[in-house]
Design a protein around this motif. Structure first.
Motif, mmCIF file in Angstrom:
data_model
loop_
_atom_site.group_PDB
_atom_site.id
_atom_site.type_symbol
_atom_site.label_atom_id
_atom_site.label_comp_id
_atom_site.label_asym_id
_atom_site.label_seq_id
_atom_site.Cartn_x
_atom_site.Cartn_y
_atom_site.Cartn_z
ATOM 1 N N GLN A 203 0.774 -1.276 -0.174
ATOM 2 C CA GLN A 203 0.012 -0.040 -0.155
ATOM 3 C C GLN A 203 0.817 1.291 -0.144
ATOM 4 N N ASN A 204 1.928 1.141 0.606
ATOM 5 C CA ASN A 204 2.994 2.398 0.856
ATOM 6 C C ASN A 204 4.021 2.309 -0.256
ATOM 7 N N ASN A 205 3.613 2.210 -1.634
ATOM 8 C CA ASN A 205 4.942 2.213 -2.470
ATOM 9 C C ASN A 205 6.104 1.515 -2.292
ATOM 10 N N ASN A 206 5.923 0.195 -1.938
ATOM 11 C CA ASN A 206 6.926 -0.724 -1.634
ATOM 12 C C ASN A 206 7.967 -0.493 -0.289
ATOM 13 N N TRP A 207 7.424 0.207 0.745
ATOM 14 C CA TRP A 207 8.325 0.382 1.924
ATOM 15 C C TRP A 207 7.304 0.609 3.020
ATOM 16 N N ILE A 208 8.073 0.283 4.327
ATOM 17 C CA ILE A 208 7.042 0.227 5.571
ATOM 18 C C ILE A 208 7.574 1.247 6.453
ATOM 19 N N PRO A 209 6.695 2.167 6.601
ATOM 20 C CA PRO A 209 7.141 3.210 7.788
ATOM 21 C C PRO A 209 6.918 2.979 9.032
ATOM 22 N N LEU A 210 7.405 3.450 9.960
ATOM 23 C CA LEU A 210 7.297 2.964 11.318
ATOM 24 C C LEU A 210 5.906 3.289 11.800
ATOM 25 N N ALA A 211 5.181 4.323 11.243
ATOM 26 C CA ALA A 211 3.702 4.237 11.630
ATOM 27 C C ALA A 211 2.869 3.018 11.289
ATOM 28 N N ALA A 212 3.192 2.343 10.299
ATOM 29 C CA ALA A 212 2.526 1.503 9.610
ATOM 30 C C ALA A 212 2.923 0.047 10.817
ATOM 31 N N MET A 213 3.925 0.138 11.437
ATOM 32 C CA MET A 213 4.605 -0.901 12.359
ATOM 33 C C MET A 213 3.578 -0.790 13.649
ATOM 34 N N LYS A 214 3.445 0.589 13.925
ATOM 35 C CA LYS A 214 2.612 0.881 15.172
ATOM 36 C C LYS A 214 1.339 0.474 14.918
ATOM 37 N N TYR A 215 0.695 0.825 13.813
ATOM 38 C CA TYR A 215 -0.770 0.293 13.353
ATOM 39 C C TYR A 215 -0.962 -0.960 13.334
ATOM 40 N N ILE A 216 -0.219 -1.703 12.924
ATOM 41 C CA ILE A 216 -0.328 -3.156 12.722
ATOM 42 C C ILE A 216 -0.301 -3.771 14.331
ATOM 43 N N ALA A 217 0.547 -3.298 14.986
ATOM 44 C CA ALA A 217 0.577 -3.726 16.395
ATOM 45 C C ALA A 217 -0.577 -3.507 17.173
ATOM 46 N N LYS A 218 -1.246 -2.274 16.911
ATOM 47 C CA LYS A 218 -2.489 -2.113 17.535
ATOM 48 C C LYS A 218 -3.471 -3.093 17.120
ATOM 49 N N LEU A 219 -3.611 -3.203 15.879
ATOM 50 C CA LEU A 219 -4.510 -4.214 15.171
ATOM 51 C C LEU A 219 -4.426 -5.581 15.747
ATOM 52 N N LEU A 220 -3.264 -5.811 15.735
ATOM 53 C CA LEU A 220 -3.078 -7.243 16.383
ATOM 54 C C LEU A 220 -3.048 -7.505 17.762
ATOM 55 N N GLU A 221 -3.093 -6.342 18.641
ATOM 56 C CA GLU A 221 -2.928 -6.354 19.930
ATOM 57 C C GLU A 221 -1.594 -6.912 20.294
ATOM 58 N N MET A 222 -0.600 -6.633 19.796
ATOM 59 C CA MET A 222 0.840 -7.014 20.323
ATOM 60 C C MET A 222 1.612 -5.948 20.316
ATOM 61 N N PRO A 223 3.060 -6.050 21.051
ATOM 62 C CA PRO A 223 3.803 -4.928 21.541
ATOM 63 C C PRO A 223 4.252 -4.654 20.172
ATOM 64 N N TYR A 224 4.527 -3.279 19.952
ATOM 65 C CA TYR A 224 5.043 -2.764 18.861
ATOM 66 C C TYR A 224 6.632 -3.178 18.540
ATOM 67 N N ILE A 225 7.483 -3.417 19.538
ATOM 68 C CA ILE A 225 8.812 -3.980 19.255
ATOM 69 C C ILE A 225 8.796 -5.084 18.525
ATOM 70 N N LYS A 226 7.907 -6.126 18.920
ATOM 71 C CA LYS A 226 7.719 -7.396 18.196
ATOM 72 C C LYS A 226 7.409 -7.421 16.670
ATOM 73 N N VAL A 227 6.379 -6.433 16.287
ATOM 74 C CA VAL A 227 6.361 -5.938 14.969
ATOM 75 C C VAL A 227 7.539 -5.469 14.251
ATOM 76 N N TYR A 228 8.141 -4.510 15.079
ATOM 77 C CA TYR A 228 9.697 -4.023 14.486
ATOM 78 C C TYR A 228 10.507 -4.964 14.296
ATOM 79 N N GLU A 229 10.650 -5.942 15.321
ATOM 80 C CA GLU A 229 11.548 -7.092 15.009
ATOM 81 C C GLU A 229 11.450 -7.805 13.724
#
Ligand code: FES
Length: 202
Positions: free
Chosen positions: A50-76
């Motif tokens: 969706q984001n032109n082939n790259w992942i911003p940090l805001a997307a990781m935070k959004y996904i963390a919220k959506l999946l109810e998991m710690p942001y650091i785990k998505v970041y990892e």
């Protein structure tokens, strides 16, 4: 080997388009109750598309919220796997295999073409910001080397001239034809098959 450097200019927010939100819900439903975090890789991939082939940090935070998991785990996860780009790569992201089988068949000629047409340095956007290139390890199409991947498509049996033509097409906004550029179907032998000739479906 992907663009793992976190980009300096980060957007403040990210959210899935309605289409991707629906797709993400379907992906999450594939996992048993309480195991929705297993969808993290697929959701990161959706965000990247969706984001032109790259992942911003805001997307990781959004996904963390959506999946109810710690942001650091998505970041990892995002920083570990090579298929995720954490800096812009352009609409067209060219990955050239320079592992031995492709290398001995001329992969560095493809690199020369990218340097001439896109940017002297790998991982750097072209002047019009539409594409970038980088060297990668084996993409599993060794029998059709040298080859490159542009977004989801493989371009195979290339040389410098053919690579330049393909890049010129994408820079013009055209869609070059993927596959073999020596007229082969998939990875069949050139000049007709010599074995299993009696078997039409082989
Ligand atoms: S060595 Fe290039 S695709 Fe495998």
């Amino acid at each position: 080997m992907s663009l793992k450097k976190i980009y300096k200019e980060q957007p403040n927010t990210f959210k899935f388009s309605s289409e991707n939100l629906l797709a993400s819900k379907k992906i999450i439903e594939n996992y048993p109750e309480g195991k929705q975090q297993s969808a993290v890789m697929a959701l990161l991939y959706l965000a990247q598309r969706q984001n032109n082939n790259w992942i911003p940090l805001a997307a990781m935070k959004y996904i963390a919220k959506l999946l109810e998991m710690p942001y650091i785990k998505v970041y990892e996860v995002a920083t570990f796997y090579s298929m995720y780009n954490l800096s812009p790569v352009g609409n067209y992201f060219i990955q050239i295999c320079t592992t031995t089988p492709c290398m001995i068949r001329g992969a560095y000629k493809l690199v020369e073409a990218c340097k001439e047409k896109i940017s002297d340095k790998e991982k750097e956007l072209s002047k019009d910001k539409s594409c970038s290139w980088m060297e990668v390890e084996c993409l599993g199409a060794c029998v059709n080397g040298p080859m490159m991947q542009i977004n989801d498509n493989y371009f195979e049996d290339l040389d410098k001239e053919k690579t330049i033509k393909i890049i010129d097409q994408i820079l013009k906004g055209d869609k070059p034809k993927p596959g073999s550029y020596r007229g082969r179907i998939n990875s069949e032998p050139e000049n007709n098959r010599k074995t299993l000739v009696e078997n039409k479906n082989a």
